[in-house]
Design a protein around this motif. Structure first.
Motif, PDB file in Angstrom:
ATOM      1  N   PHE A 148      64.370  71.019   9.681  1.00 25.53           N
ATOM      2  CA  PHE A 148      64.288  70.528  11.056  1.00 25.53           C
ATOM      3  C   PHE A 148      64.263  69.003  11.047  1.00 25.53           C
ATOM      4  O   PHE A 148      63.741  68.384  10.120  1.00 25.53           O
ATOM      5  N   ILE A 149      64.875  68.412  12.066  1.00 22.67           N
ATOM      6  CA  ILE A 149      64.723  66.970  12.302  1.00 22.67           C
ATOM      7  C   ILE A 149      63.668  66.807  13.390  1.00 22.67           C
ATOM      8  O   ILE A 149      63.854  67.264  14.522  1.00 22.67           O
ATOM      9  N   ASP A 150      62.562  66.155  13.039  1.00 24.78           N
ATOM     10  CA  ASP A 150      61.471  65.987  14.006  1.00 24.78           C
ATOM     11  C   ASP A 150      61.659  64.775  14.903  1.00 24.78           C
ATOM     12  O   ASP A 150      61.217  64.771  16.055  1.00 24.78           O
ATOM     13  N   GLY A 151      62.279  63.704  14.381  1.00 21.09           N
ATOM     14  CA  GLY A 151      62.411  62.512  15.207  1.00 21.09           C
ATOM     15  C   GLY A 151      63.144  61.395  14.500  1.00 21.09           C
ATOM     16  O   GLY A 151      63.438  61.457  13.304  1.00 21.09           O
ATOM     17  N   GLY A 163      61.229  64.834   9.216  1.00 23.49           N
ATOM     18  CA  GLY A 163      61.450  66.262   9.364  1.00 23.49           C
ATOM     19  C   GLY A 163      61.104  66.980   8.073  1.00 23.49           C
ATOM     20  O   GLY A 163      60.345  66.468   7.242  1.00 23.49           O
ATOM     21  N   LYS A 234      75.026  59.878  17.003  1.00 21.94           N
ATOM     22  CA  LYS A 234      74.085  60.975  16.800  1.00 21.94           C
ATOM     23  C   LYS A 234      73.849  61.218  15.312  1.00 21.94           C
ATOM     24  O   LYS A 234      74.707  60.945  14.476  1.00 21.94           O
ATOM     25  N   TYR A 236      72.818  63.574  12.031  1.00 23.28           N
ATOM     26  CA  TYR A 236      72.943  64.923  11.469  1.00 23.28           C
ATOM     27  C   TYR A 236      72.397  64.909  10.045  1.00 23.28           C
ATOM     28  O   TYR A 236      72.673  63.983   9.281  1.00 23.28           O
ATOM     29  N   ALA A 251      68.148  72.238  11.661  1.00 23.82           N
ATOM     30  CA  ALA A 251      67.973  72.395  13.102  1.00 23.82           C
ATOM     31  C   ALA A 251      67.665  71.045  13.743  1.00 23.82           C
ATOM     32  O   ALA A 251      67.027  70.179  13.143  1.00 23.82           O
ATOM     33  N   ASN A 252      68.133  70.864  14.957  1.00 22.16           N
ATOM     34  CA  ASN A 252      67.958  69.629  15.729  1.00 22.16           C
ATOM     35  C   ASN A 252      68.960  68.551  15.330  1.00 22.16           C
ATOM     36  O   ASN A 252      68.873  67.425  15.823  1.00 22.16           O
ATOM     37  N   SER A 253      69.889  68.861  14.433  1.00 25.63           N
ATOM     38  CA  SER A 253      70.938  67.885  14.128  1.00 25.63           C
ATOM     39  C   SER A 253      71.745  67.612  15.393  1.00 25.63           C
ATOM     40  O   SER A 253      72.119  68.535  16.121  1.00 25.63           O
ATOM     41  N   ALA A 255      70.535  66.032  17.936  1.00 24.35           N
ATOM     42  CA  ALA A 255      69.631  65.870  19.080  1.00 24.35           C
ATOM     43  C   ALA A 255      69.136  64.437  19.222  1.00 24.35           C
ATOM     44  O   ALA A 255      68.714  64.026  20.303  1.00 24.35           O
ATOM     45  N   PHE A 256      69.169  63.674  18.130  1.00 20.92           N
ATOM     46  CA  PHE A 256      68.704  62.289  18.156  1.00 20.92           C
ATOM     47  C   PHE A 256      69.877  61.352  17.870  1.00 20.92           C
ATOM     48  O   PHE A 256      70.831  61.724  17.183  1.00 20.92           O
TER      49      PHE A 256
END
Length: 581
Positions: A148-151, A163, A234, A236, A251-253, A255-256
Motif C-alpha cells: 500500500f502507498i500511505d502518503g 507505505g 502521479k 506508482y 494498492a493506492n498507486s 492516488a498521490f
C-alpha cells in the motif's frame, strides 16, 4: 535464490508404500506421485515422478489447473530418479523418471490456493492421460506481492513516500520501485528502495507472517528543478517479488501526485514552474535537432544554431521565425510557402517570458548553455534592449498573450533569412537592412553595439562554405517536405498538384530567399547562380562568432570572454506561462 514452500524431492516411506499399491491398480495406465513444489529463478517448480508401469521410458507430464484443466506448464519426466522410484514403476535400473515442471510466476499466481495437480500421458496405446497420485496433498502457495502507498508528504525540499510491501507468507523484506506518470512500461522509473522498516501488527497480518520489517519511507529530493519534470505527476510503486514472481503495483498507486505542475508546452506556448539560472545580460546558446537552419550551420563548420539575450528570471529577447503558412491555390503548387511570411519572418525580434522561451527551446539537441562576460557591460546591453521601442502583438497561439515586438527605424524587426547571406548594416550605428530584418545573432550584434557601445565585426565565409550551405538548405527543405511530417504533412494533404514537384519547389523557394532575398519564386537559377559563382561569398555574424568559438576566437563580443561551460538549469522558484508566437 531458492525458497521451498512445500515438501520437495523426498519420498517418505508411507507415501512410497502408497505409490506401490497405486502401481498395482493398472498396468497400461501411467502412474506417478506429486512430491510438492518450490520457487526457483522466477518459476514455481512442481516436482515428483511419473512412468508407465513396467517401462523405463520417460513420459510426458503437465501441471494443470484443477478447475479448468488448462495446462500451466509441461515437460518430460526424464530427470534423475532414485531406485525407490524404479521399484515403484516396476522398472529395475531405471534412473530417469522424475520431473521438474517449471510453472511461470504469472500462471502460478493465477492458481494460488488451488491443489497441485499433475497429469501424465502414456507412451503406449491407447495413450491415456491421467491425474497421477497424491493429488490434493499440496496447494500452490500464496506468495504474491501486496502492499500500500500511505502518503506522499512534501516539506518544501523533499517528498517522502511511505507505505508497506511484502510477499505474503515469506518473512523477508522486499524491494520497491517507484515510477511517475504510470506503471512500469508506461511511466518513467524514478527510484529504487526497500521495504525494510519496522512494521506494526496490522501489516504482519496482511503479510501472513508473525515477524519481519515491511514498511518503507522513501525520500525524493523535490525542489524547483525536480518540479520542472515531476510536478503533478502521479506516483506508482511496484513491489518486487523475492521469489521471482510478478512485481505488481501496490494498492493506492496513482492516488498521490508530486506537488505543483511540471513544465509543458503546446504549440508556441509553454509553462514553467521554475526559472532558469542564465544571468541578466548573458547570451544563451542552443543547437537544434532539426529544422532548416541546422544544416546551414553544419555546412559552414559551426555549431550553435540559435542565440538569445537573457533578461534573467524575466525572460529573453531574441529574433525568431515560425514556419510560414502555405500559399493559396494555385500558387501553392509552384511557390508552396507564403512569400510575404517567408520574407518577413514573424515574430522577428521579440521580448518574451520564460514560459515562451521554454516552448521555443523544445527539440534542442543539447542542453542550452549561457556565456556571461563582464556583468556591467552585459547588463548595459540587456538594459538597452529591454527598454527599446516596441509594439504589442497578439499571440497567434493564445490570444490572451501579447508579445512585445522590438522596433528599428519605427517598424517591427522581422526575421530575414537573407541576413545569413548578407548582414548589410545591421551591426552598425546607422543600422539598416533589407526587410528591416535580422536573425538571432545579427540582432544581438545590433544590441551589443547600441547597449555596450562595442562593435561586433562581421565574418566573411568563402565560396566553398556558402555553396555547401545552399545545397544543405535546399536538401533539408525538400527532404522535410518529402517526409510529410509536421507542417509539410498538412501541406501535402491539402493540395493536389499532379504536374508539379511541390517539395522541390519548396526547397528552391526557401534557398532563393536566403541566397538572394528572392522569396517569391521557385526559379532555381537564382540560388544556383550564387552557388556556382566562384566569387560569391557571405558576410554575417553567427552564434559561434558571438561566443568566440573557432575560427572566430575570444574578443569578438563581450560574451566571448566567458569560455566556461554553464548549462541552463531551471532551479529557482517562479512559475511563468507565455508564448513565443
Amino acid at each position: 535464490m531458492r525458497v521451498r514452500s512445500v515438501l520437495a524431492r523426498g519420498i517418505a516411506l508411507g507415501s512410497l508404500a502408497a505409490a506401490m499399491l497405486y502401481a498395482r491398480a493398472g498396468h497400461a495406465v501411467p502412474m506417478g506421485w506429486v512430491d510438492g513444489g518450490y520457487w526457483s529463478n522466477g518459476q514455481f517448480v512442481v516436482v515428483g515422478w511419473a512412468c508407465d508401469p513396467g517401462s523405463a521410458r520417460s513420459v510426458w507430464v503437465a501441471a494443470t489447473d484443477p478447475r479448468s484443466g488448462q495446462v500451466l506448464a509441461s515437460t518430460m519426466a526424464n530427470a534423475w530418479s532414485e531406485p525407490a522410484v524404479a521399484n515403484a514403476c516396476r522398472a529395475p535400473g531405471a534412473t530417469n523418471l522424475r520431473f521438474n515442471i517449471p510453472v511461470p510466476a504469472i500462471k502460478e499466481e493465477s492458481v494460488v490456493g488451488q491443489v497441485i495437480q499433475v497429469k501424465a500421458t502414456s507412451n503406449f496405446w491407447p495413450w491415456l492421460t491421467v491425474v497421477i497420485g497424491n493429488p490434493g496433498m499440496f496447494s500452490y502457495p500464496d506468495n504474491v506481492i501486496r502492499g500500500f502507498i500511505d502518503g506522499a508528504r512534501w516539506d518544501g525540499n523533499q517528498v517522502v513516500l511511505t507505505g508497506w510491501s511484502c510477499a505474503r507468507g515469506i518473512a523477508q523484506s522486499v524491494g520497491v520501485h517507484v515510477y511517475v506518470g504510470g506503471s512500469a512500461g508506461i511511466g518513467s522509473f524514478l527510484i529504487a528502495s526497500n521495504a525494510n522498516l519496522e512494521s506494526e501488527q496490522a501489516v504482519l497480518n496482511a503479510c501472513g507472517v508473525t515477524s519481519g520489517a515491511y514498511r518503507y519511507s522513501i525520500p525524493v529530493p523535490f525542489g524547483p528543478a525536480e518540479m520542472m519534470w515531476l510536478g503533478g505527476q502521479k506516483i506508482y510503486v511496484h513491489g518486487l517479488s523475492p521469489v521471482g514472481g510478478t512485481n505488481p503495483l501496490l494498492a493506492n498507486s496513482g492516488a498521490f501526485a508530486f506537488p505543483g505542475q511540471r513544465a509543458s508546452f503546446s504549440g508556441g506556448c509553454g509553462y514553467v514552474p521554475a526559472v532558469w539560472n542564465a544571468p541578466y545580460g548573458s547570451v544563451v546558446l542552443s543547437r537544434s535537432n532539426g529544422g532548416p537552419i541546422r544544416p546551414v550551420i553544419v555546412a559552414i563548420g559551426e555549431y550553435y544554431t540559435h542565440s538569445m539575450l537573457s533578461l534573467g528570471t524575466s525572460g529573453i529577447v531574441h529574433a525568431e521565425m515560425k514556419t510560414p503558412a502555405q500559399s493559396s491555390w494555385p500558387t501553392v503548387c509552384s511557390r508552396p510557402l507564403d512569400a510575404n511570411q517567408l520574407q518577413y519572418g514573424y515574430p522577428g525580434v521579440e521580448q518574451i517570458n520564460l514560459g515562451g522561451a521554454y516552448a521555443d527551446l523544445q527539440g534542442e539537441e543539447i542542453t542550452p548553455v549561457y556565456q556571461w562576460g563582464d556583468a556591467g557591460t552585459t547588463a548595459a546591453v540587456a538594459n538597452w534592449i529591454s527598454t527599446a521601442p516596441e509594439i504589442a502583438a497578439q499571440s497567434q497561439s493564445d490570444g490572451v498573450v501579447w508579445l512585445p515586438r522590438k522596433l528599428r527605424n519605427g517598424s517591427p524587426i522581422s526575421y530575414s533569412l537573407y541576413q545569413y547571406r548578407n548582414i548589410e548594416q545591421t551591426n552598425e550605428l546607422s543600422s539598416n537592412s533589407a526587410n528591416n530584418g535580422m536573425v538571432c545573432s545579427t540582432f544581438l550584434s545590433w544590441a551589443h553595439l547600441q547597449g555596450a557601445s562595442v562593435h561586433v565585426s562581421a565574418y566573411t565565409y568563402d565560396h566553398v562554405r556558402i555553396a555547401n550551405a545552399a545545397n544543405a538548405l535546399f536538401n533539408a527543405v525538400q527532404n522535410a517536405c518529402n517526409s510529410g511530417v509536421g507542417f509539410w504533412a498538412g501541406l501535402l494533404r491539402s493540395v493536389s498538384c499532379p504536374f508539379y514537384n511541390v517539395c522541390e519547389n519548396a526547397g528552391d523557394q526557401v534557398t532563393n530567399c536566403m541566397a538572394a532575398n528572392a522569396c517569391a519564386t521557385n526559379d532555381n537559377n537564382i540560388w544556383h547562380g550564387v552557388r556556382d559563382d566562384p566569387n560569391a561569398t557571405a558576410t554575417s555574424i553567427s552564434p559561434d562568432r558571438l561566443a568566440g568559438l573557432p575560427p572566430h576566437g575570444v574578443g569578438t563580443s563581450v560574451w566571448s570572454y566567458d569560455q566556461g561551460y554553464h548549462p541552463i538549469a531551471w532551479n529557482a522558484p517562479g512559475a511563468q506561462y507565455g508564448c513565443w508566437y
